[in-house]
Enzyme design. Sequence first.
Site, PDB file in Angstrom:
ATOM      1  N   GLU A   1      17.660  12.014 -22.496  1.00 18.90           N
ATOM      2  CA  GLU A   1      18.488  11.027 -23.184  1.00 18.90           C
ATOM      3  C   GLU A   1      19.048  11.569 -24.491  1.00 18.90           C
ATOM      4  O   GLU A   1      20.223  11.362 -24.813  1.00 18.90           O
ATOM      5  CB  GLU A   1      17.674   9.755 -23.441  1.00 18.90           C
ATOM      6  CG  GLU A   1      17.397   8.939 -22.187  1.00 18.90           C
ATOM      7  CD  GLU A   1      16.464   7.770 -22.439  1.00 18.90           C
ATOM      8  OE1 GLU A   1      16.535   6.791 -21.689  1.00 18.90           O
ATOM      9  OE2 GLU A   1      15.647   7.842 -23.384  1.00 18.90           O
TER      10      GLU A   1
ATOM     11  N   GLY B   1      12.518   6.122 -25.403  1.00 18.48           N
ATOM     12  CA  GLY B   1      11.530   6.890 -24.656  1.00 18.48           C
ATOM     13  C   GLY B   1      10.468   6.060 -23.983  1.00 18.48           C
ATOM     14  O   GLY B   1       9.562   6.601 -23.359  1.00 18.48           O
TER      15      GLY B   1
END
EC number: 5.3.1.6
Length: 259
Positions: free
Chosen positions: A110, A102
Amino acid sequence: MSNLSPVDRAKFIAARRACDYVEDGMKVGLGTGSTAAWMVRQLGEMVREDGLRIKGVPTSSRTAHLARETGIEVISLDEAKWLDLTIDGADEFDGDLALIKGGGGALLQEKIVATASDRMVVIADAAKEVQALGAFPLPVEVVPFGWQTTKALVEETLAGVDVLGREATLRISGDGPYVTDEGNYILDLALRRIGNPWQTSLVLNQIPGVVENGLFVDVCDVVVIGRPDGVVEVRDVENGASTQRVDILGEDANLFADE
């Protein structure tokens, strides 16, 4: 490639090796970040020059743009429904192949893409390996409404979790908050050490206002670790703690030779 820094060489090597997992006809999740960008470019070259036929599901608008530029057919996850493979980078990984992701701001997409895949392959340089997650700030995606209240709740909740720090900081971009592709904000948590990643992830996601966090636990199947000298180390969760080293420069000894 002789002008690459040692870190970029390592990223390139890991990305190149990870592309060996991609087979003709696959639907592939395409990660976000500097290491994943090397992988997207390599796959694009395989599409253009080797006739590889794949469909890519990007994890961010940045990756979607790059994939289209390199010639990869881009589809949505709803169109794909399920993926054969996702290849992505990581900000940290530990011995259990748990990850922090992140840093590039795309953790929500993701994680959705990774969990909708048969396998997740992570590409990284050796500096990303840690004994315990947490040195890298843990990103937590939150809705903008009441984000300061959410931040206070996060810091309060962390008091009951096995971590060494509790400070949460709103990620800034330019003159305002960083905004994700989904229109949310990101809090970066300075936890320093995360004793129980699974518990920490579960507790954070129960807080109202939290959309998702950057802990990927029991998601990654393979980590490919690149090194500047061209050697890669592959760790596969299916093979326990076994490792293998492959010197791919042996196939192309002048890959990094001065031109």
